[in-house]
Every structure is written in structure tokens, then in C-alpha cells.
Design a protein around this motif. Structure first.
Motif: not given
Length: 248
Positions: A8-16, A34-39, A54-58
Motif C-alpha cells: 500500500t502506498g507503493g508508488s513512491r518512497g519506501i513503498g516504491a 490513492r492519487q499517484g496514478a502516473r507514478a 506488477a499491477l497498479a491498483v487504485q
């Protein structure tokens, strides 16, 4: 079949950083945002380009219907989860406690505490042998702020992470006999974008001299700790809070 992990919260920082490392180690990775679809989508493409899946999930982790939809969708796309990294979290502008209001407290606690509980519960329903699952690992991303208090900056954030610590210990004891280990990591001063949310992008540089190791940490250093806790090398570790803080 390789293992599936949801961050969760995987689009940036520690999550990424955790998503990248998990993919390198053969996990099928679900990157929540939640909001960072592009990242999130860029991270998925990066992982796929290197041969991973991998899969992006909002989803807003503070909303129960979003959480259930996310877990169902990930299981359908990647197979049953074997690991959850409860990483989604937020903070707001630095403030003393006497400057906080109910609306801000609600936002912080909904994401950091309610979100962690809802995702942990959904993971247990997928992983637990009680429900026909094959077991798994939950790693909750807390913070050294839970111990230090973050006076004059964000005591509300620190308190929310202390709640995550309690969730870690209590849930570990609830599900230990059901094939699930539950651990936490408490990062210290880590070079990520979250400090900008508090209004001080250079906060790590300001405080680094107070870290015994003499520097801020990198997201990849936290990711390595998370992946160790998930691995079989940590098979006798549960209910444990691992500080990744340079000694601070």
C-alpha cells in the motif's frame, strides 16, 4: 507459482523501493496508490521492463469498500496474497498539538490507523488457514516517531504510528497459529518525499547530525529490512518491531 505481494502506498518512497526489490526477488507485485496514478503506472512499467510482473491498483485504504475491492482484484490478477506491506501513510504541516484541529486528526488517523487495520484484516481473510489460506506475512511500516514523539512537528503522526505498533503486536498474537507472521519496521530519518508534506523538504539534512551513523537513511535500506522480515530467513520472527534508524 511465485508469491504475490501487495504494497500500500507503493508508488513512491519506501513503498516504491520495496516494490522494486520484491520484484527483483521474484514476487508478483501489486502497487497500491490513492492519487499517484502516473507514478504507480511508471513503476509497474519499470518492473515489467526488467522481466517482473506488477499491477497498479487504485484504492483509498481508509475506505472499507475500496480495501475489499483492492484485495479481491489483486487476488484475481496475481493469485492469493502471501505478503502485505502496510505502507500507506501521511502527515501534514508541522504543528504543535495546540494547533491541531479535528479535521486534520481525522485525516491522519483514517489513513495511518484505520487504513492499516482494514488492510490487515483483509489480508488475514485471504492468508489465514482459518479461512482456507496458506499463510503469509504482514509487515506494518511504522516510524521511530512512535517512540520519539515528534514534539513541535507532528505528534499526531507519531501517535498514529504508535497505534500501528500496537496493531503489530496484538495481531501477531491473534494469528500466529493460523500461518501468519506480523512484524513492523520503524524507519528513522529517511530521504523520501514525505518530509515535504510537513513543510520541510530538507528536514533530514537538518537532523542528520543527531543520528549516530551520521546520515539519513535511504528508502532501499528500509526495503531490505522489509523483504528480510517477509522471507523465510525470518521464519521465527513475529510481533517484532525492527528499527531502521541509524541508531536514532
Amino acid at each position: 507459482m511465485t508469491n504475490a505481494i501487495l504494497i500500500t502506498g507503493g508508488s513512491r518512497g519506501i513503498g516504491a523501493a520495496t516494490a522494486r526489490l520484491a520484484a527483483q526477488r521474484g514476487y508478483r507485485v501489486a502497487v497500491n496508490y490513492r492519487q499517484g496514478a502516473r507514478a504507480a503506472e511508471a513503476l509497474v512499467r519499470e518492473i515489467e521492463k526488467l522481466g517482473g510482473q506488477a499491477l497498479a491498483v487504485q484504492a483509498d485504504v481508509g475506505q472499507g469498500t475500496d480495501v475489499e475491492r483492492m484485495f479481491d482484484g489483486v487476488a484475481s490478477a496475481l493469485g492469493p496474497l502471501t505478503a502485505l506491506v502496510n505502507n500507506a501513510g501521511t502527515l501534514e504541516m508541522q504543528s504543535r498539538v495546540d494547533g491541531l484541529d479535528a479535521a486534520r486528526l481525522g485525516r491522519i488517523l483514517t489513513t495511518n490507523v484505520v487504513g492499516s487495520f482494514l488492510c490487515a484484516g483483509a489480508a488475514v481473510r485471504q492468508m489465514s488457514t482459518r479461512y482456507g489460506g496458506r499463510g503469509g506475512v504482514i509487515v506494518n511500516v511504522s516510524s521511530r516517531a512512535a517512540v520519539l514523539g515528534s514534539a513541535g512537528e507532528y505528534v499526531d503522526y507519531a501517535a498514529s504510528k504508535a497505534a500501528v505498533d500496537t496493531l503489530t503486536v496484538g495481531l501477531a498474537r491473534e494469528v500466529a497459529a493460523e500461518g501468519i507472521r506480523v512484524c513492523g519496521v520503524r524507519p528513522g530519518l529517511i530521504e523520501t518525499e514525505i518530509h515535504a508534506l510537513g513543510g520541510e523538504p530538507g528536514r533530514v539534512a537538518r537532523l542528520a547530525s543527531g543520528v549516530p551513523l551520521g546520515r539519513g537513511g535511504q528508502a532501499e535500506e528500509v526495503a531490505r529490512a522489509i523483504l528480510w522480515l517477509i522471507s523465510d530467513e525470518a521464519s521465527y520472527v513475529t510481533g517484532t518491531l525492527l528499527d531502521v534508524s541509524g541508531g536514532r
